[in-house]
Design an enzyme around this catalytic site. Structure first.
Site, mmCIF file in Angstrom:
data_model
loop_
_atom_site.group_PDB
_atom_site.id
_atom_site.type_symbol
_atom_site.label_atom_id
_atom_site.label_comp_id
_atom_site.label_asym_id
_atom_site.label_seq_id
_atom_site.Cartn_x
_atom_site.Cartn_y
_atom_site.Cartn_z
ATOM 1 N N SER A 2 77.028 35.624 -24.066
ATOM 2 C CA SER A 2 75.765 35.520 -23.878
ATOM 3 C C SER A 2 74.575 36.186 -24.768
ATOM 4 O O SER A 2 73.484 36.162 -24.521
ATOM 5 C CB SER A 2 75.630 36.401 -22.302
ATOM 6 O OG SER A 2 76.203 35.688 -21.454
ATOM 7 N N LYS A 5 71.811 34.201 -25.687
ATOM 8 C CA LYS A 5 70.413 34.113 -24.635
ATOM 9 C C LYS A 5 69.343 34.634 -25.582
ATOM 10 O O LYS A 5 68.131 34.546 -25.226
ATOM 11 C CB LYS A 5 70.655 34.707 -23.465
ATOM 12 C CG LYS A 5 71.519 33.943 -22.518
ATOM 13 C CD LYS A 5 72.087 34.437 -21.423
ATOM 14 C CE LYS A 5 73.181 33.644 -20.641
ATOM 15 N NZ LYS A 5 74.106 34.165 -19.718
ATOM 16 N N SER A 57 71.569 38.021 -17.303
ATOM 17 C CA SER A 57 72.194 37.052 -17.806
ATOM 18 C C SER A 57 72.781 35.898 -17.165
ATOM 19 O O SER A 57 73.797 35.328 -17.367
ATOM 20 C CB SER A 57 73.689 37.735 -18.285
ATOM 21 O OG SER A 57 74.241 37.170 -19.341
ATOM 22 N N LYS A 164 71.012 42.608 -25.368
ATOM 23 C CA LYS A 164 71.807 41.928 -24.621
ATOM 24 C C LYS A 164 73.227 42.143 -24.732
ATOM 25 O O LYS A 164 73.858 42.270 -25.793
ATOM 26 C CB LYS A 164 71.397 40.546 -25.078
ATOM 27 C CG LYS A 164 72.170 39.385 -24.269
ATOM 28 C CD LYS A 164 71.312 39.449 -22.992
ATOM 29 C CE LYS A 164 71.954 38.568 -21.808
ATOM 30 N NZ LYS A 164 73.158 39.304 -21.101
#
Length: 271
Positions: A2, A5, A57, A164
């Site tokens: 993730s 992202k 997420s 993140k």
């Protein structure tokens, strides 16, 4: 995983109106993995979906944003790869906006650091990834949603302001963290690192202890006075210049100016 992202959010921020309302397509419903549980035909703003993307997420949020921005996931992946090429991320290739495993979807710690340093120059990006929580207000198609950020660094590390987390079985535990102290912004990346929270904290502690931000010049400072034609002009800094140095370093700065001999006078301020 993730950490993908980060690129998804940056591409959306650079290409979309955050206040635009979109209708959730069926492709964004029931995407595996982390989710904000979008339902088909709900109305969401790009802004709210970005918070769902970066705080919770949401893989479904990633697909909804990709389709809203580019028409389909494949075209959005092309935009991601174009941005990667612009940033010279030579060990990076994106197949999707969420980071679920694909054999040709990959990056490196260094490339993620370069990408994140770029993203942290975007004020709206920083506002999103530094938020511990966010409320997406209700409308006629969905209830009020409360998003709490999964990034524990925001509560445990002094100055933390992003970015993140990521996890898949193939990638292991991944974290791109960021912190700002005394005007110096750091980004730290660890991939496939079980103890990712402490690892990032330790790396950033060492960097904050070793480096000090030194202000070389402020915006508007005059660097030189020069003669162009029969007039005197001042060359000034268009932006402030701050450079991190190790404590005890000797600093010597020299400026070089190349003036086109055919420059037309008078020269306008700000040119």
């Amino acid at each position: 995983a993730s950490t993908t992202k980060i690129m998804t959010a940056l591409v959306v921020l650079e290409n979309c109106d955050l206040d635009k309302e979109i209708k959730i397509p069926k492709e964004a419903v029931g995407v595996e993995g982390s989710s904000i549980y979008l339902q088909q035909n709900q109305i969401w703003t790009i802004r709210d979906l970005l918070y769902g993307l970066m705080l919770r997420s949401g893989n479904d949020s990633a697909v909804a944003l990709a389709i809203a921005c580019a028409g389909n996931v494949e075209a959005f992946a092309d935009m991601m790869n174009a941005k990667a090429k612009e940033l010279n991320l030579v060990n990076t290739h994106f197949d999707n906006p969420h980071g679920l495993h694909s054999d040709t979807h990959y990056t490196s710690a260094y490339d993620l650091a370069v990408l994140s340093a770029c993203a942290m120059q975007n004020e709206e990006f920083v506002k999103i990834v530094s938020s511990k929580s966010y409320v997406a207000e209700a409308n006629e198609t969905h209830d009020k949603q409360y998003f709490v950020n999964k990034n524990k660094m925001l509560s445990s590390y002094d100055g933390a302001n992003g970015i993140k987390t990521g996890y898949t079985t193939a990638s292991g535990r991944c974290l791109v963290s960021a912190a700002k102290r005394d005007g110096m912004q750091l980004v730290c990346v660890v991939l496939n690192c079980y103890d990712m929270w402490n690892a990032c904290a330790n790396y950033m502690d060492k960097a904050f202890a070793k480096y000090t931000p030194v202000n070389i010049a402020r915006k508007g400072d005059v660097a030189a006075d020069i003669q162009i034609g029969d007039k005197q002009y001042s060359l000034a800094f268009d932006n402030s210049l701050t450079v991190p140095f190790k404590s005890g370093d000797d600093i010597e700065c020299t400026g070089y100016f190349e003036i086109n001999e055919n420059i037309q006078v008078p020269v306008a301020k700000g040119s």
